[in-house]
Design a protein around this motif. Structure first.
Motif, PDB file in Angstrom:
ATOM      1  N   GLY A  69      -1.059   4.311  15.875  1.00 42.72           N
ATOM      2  CA  GLY A  69      -1.108   5.458  14.968  1.00 42.72           C
ATOM      3  C   GLY A  69       0.246   6.068  14.646  1.00 42.72           C
ATOM      4  O   GLY A  69       1.238   5.831  15.332  1.00 42.72           O
ATOM      5  N   GLY A  70       0.251   6.841  13.555  1.00 47.34           N
ATOM      6  CA  GLY A  70       1.460   7.596  13.193  1.00 47.34           C
ATOM      7  C   GLY A  70       2.554   6.774  12.546  1.00 47.34           C
ATOM      8  O   GLY A  70       3.727   7.115  12.639  1.00 47.34           O
ATOM      9  N   VAL A  71       2.181   5.650  11.862  1.00 44.42           N
ATOM     10  CA  VAL A  71       3.225   4.818  11.275  1.00 44.42           C
ATOM     11  C   VAL A  71       3.141   4.681   9.751  1.00 44.42           C
ATOM     12  O   VAL A  71       3.746   3.799   9.182  1.00 44.42           O
ATOM     13  CB  VAL A  71       3.259   3.403  11.903  1.00 44.42           C
ATOM     14  N   GLY A  72       2.395   5.547   9.097  1.00 39.73           N
ATOM     15  CA  GLY A  72       2.318   5.494   7.632  1.00 39.73           C
ATOM     16  C   GLY A  72       3.493   6.216   6.981  1.00 39.73           C
ATOM     17  O   GLY A  72       4.476   6.547   7.639  1.00 39.73           O
ATOM     18  N   ASP A  77       3.387  11.142  10.101  1.00 39.24           N
ATOM     19  CA  ASP A  77       3.668   9.824  10.690  1.00 39.24           C
ATOM     20  C   ASP A  77       5.040   9.860  11.350  1.00 39.24           C
ATOM     21  O   ASP A  77       6.049   9.564  10.719  1.00 39.24           O
ATOM     22  CB  ASP A  77       3.599   8.750   9.592  1.00 39.24           C
ATOM     23  N   VAL A  78       5.067  10.229  12.631  1.00 40.80           N
ATOM     24  CA  VAL A  78       6.355  10.463  13.297  1.00 40.80           C
ATOM     25  C   VAL A  78       6.543   9.570  14.527  1.00 40.80           C
ATOM     26  O   VAL A  78       7.405   9.833  15.368  1.00 40.80           O
ATOM     27  CB  VAL A  78       6.522  11.958  13.676  1.00 40.80           C
TER      28      VAL A  78
ATOM     29  N   SER B 199      -3.802  13.297   6.880  1.00 39.74           N
ATOM     30  CA  SER B 199      -3.918  12.346   5.781  1.00 39.74           C
ATOM     31  C   SER B 199      -4.412  11.029   6.366  1.00 39.74           C
ATOM     32  O   SER B 199      -3.761  10.437   7.220  1.00 39.74           O
ATOM     33  CB  SER B 199      -2.537  12.185   5.142  1.00 39.74           C
ATOM     34  N   TYR B 200      -5.603  10.577   5.915  1.00 36.76           N
ATOM     35  CA  TYR B 200      -6.252   9.422   6.549  1.00 36.76           C
ATOM     36  C   TYR B 200      -6.640   8.371   5.526  1.00 36.76           C
ATOM     37  O   TYR B 200      -7.605   8.540   4.789  1.00 36.76           O
ATOM     38  CB  TYR B 200      -7.487   9.899   7.331  1.00 36.76           C
ATOM     39  N   PRO B 201      -5.874   7.283   5.472  1.00 42.77           N
ATOM     40  CA  PRO B 201      -6.191   6.219   4.510  1.00 42.77           C
ATOM     41  C   PRO B 201      -7.446   5.450   4.935  1.00 42.77           C
ATOM     42  O   PRO B 201      -7.729   5.315   6.119  1.00 42.77           O
ATOM     43  CB  PRO B 201      -4.960   5.303   4.592  1.00 42.77           C
TER      44      PRO B 201
END
Lengths: 243, 243
Positions: A69-72, A77-78, B199-201
């Protein structure tokens, strides 16, 4: 003892109950089947300091670490920044990543998309079997996306490198409760201190009351413990044995 | 900011992939609905030292702490001992617990069943609405069983005491991807730094590409942020809004 692993799940949506994580259970099953011992899972918010602290601790403590998680490309995304901070390195734009993203976005590179090309300095964009987008690997930390389809795709592409000696497991299903079994289990643990012995009651199952699992990387040791355990029980309480 | 909570899941079976936890997701949803902010979840093995270390840390860091698992009568049920060690107190046999267990087991009290009457010195066996068996509460730590039916039953009986100011949440479903949205989201975060913005794709959903959630304990603040966010988007990309 074989290799150990830790899993760090990152995302406010998991803690606020908006999303039910599917990645940890999947990864635990997969790693177990590969012979890897998962020792710890933590679920933390999208906060750089917490990510950095956990990654630093896990990386020192376990052979291999996975983040989910958190890689968009958005504000929450941190993870990449947290991993970089854990190792005291800056975040840099990686030319190999830019090239892949350029291919993906048909040349339409805005600032948000370019964020996906940023990795901790010294990290490797790692391609695996069938991967179209690289996974970012920093030392022993594998940075995976939270979206379950992508998480599985990436892990599938990488997993053979984690294979270790397998665990050997046998499950014994019993028609008596834990209150009756506890003393026998204690005796087995005393005789076989290295055995992984689990006891799982089922409240509403008509077939059995407790499932007992015996497990070891040493098959002979596990089989001797099984013989010892069965010898302590009246045969009539054993519903079935599954190996 | 309201009350914070931490969740400690205890059990080798979770880490080895034998059992998929259902308690954390349930508890996150329930606590969120009560207005409580879950800040951290950890999954650890049935090991006294690890349990003690986590309970001590969580108890100091969060308003309320829940443990799940490790409270049966068998060798691997060491949560009570871990909680006692976290607070530097011994484990003692509690007369009120003995009485309940006596009722349950029809007077058939063996050593294993009596283990269930042991609690950390100073802990309270707490009865709640509809509970037949008490939950053990040590300061701000609620010790709950791992079996999902029992976990829910106990939490249901206790939950009203945790109620706090509610969170206000709105979800906006959008037909554009995160790469396009990211800059707008950054602007909303800059304008409303106290907003919880997610924000959730969704990769495979034909209805929408991204779900954006805006959340706050202050309804007016959330609504102003929503207005600001919507004003930045072409109306054609908003699939629906759910409050």
């Amino acid at each position: 003892m074989g290799r150990t692993a830790g899993i760090i799940l990152i995302g406010n949506e998991l803690l606020s109950g908006k999303v039910v994580d599917a990645n940890a259970a999947y990864l635990c099953r997969e790693l177990r089947a590969l012979g890897v011992d998962v020792r710890r899972i933590v679920v933390i918010p999208d906060e750089v300091d917490q990510i950095a602290a956990e990654v630093a601790q896990f990386s020192g403590r376990f052979d291999v670490v996975f983040t989910s998680g958190g890689v968009g490309p958005t504000h929450d995304d941190v993870t990449i920044e947290g991993v970089a901070r854990a190792f005291g390195v800056p975040v840099v734009r990686d030319a190999r990543m830019v090239e892949v993203i350029q291919r993906f976005s048909g040349g339409n590179l805005n600032a948000a998309r370019l964020r996906m090309a940023e990795i901790p300095e010294g990290a490797l964009p790692m391609m695996g079997d069938g991967l179209v987008f690289p996974a970012v690997v920093m030392k022993n930390v594998y940075v995976l996306p939270g979206v379950p389809e992508l998480f599985r795709q990436k892990f599938e592409g990488l997993k053979e490198q984690f294979r270790d000696e397998p665990f050997h497991l046998v499950s014994v299903f019993l028609s008596v409760g834990e209150g009756t079994l506890a003393e026998h289990l204690n005796e087995v643990v005393r005789g076989y201190p290295e055995l992984m012995l689990g006891s799982y009651p089922e409240l509403a199952n008509p077939e059995y009351k407790v499932k007992v699992t015996l497990e070891s990387k040493d098959r002979t040791y596990m089989e001797r413990a099984l013989g010892d355990f069965l010898a302590r029980l009246p045969a009539s309480v054993v519903v079935r044995i599954q190996q």
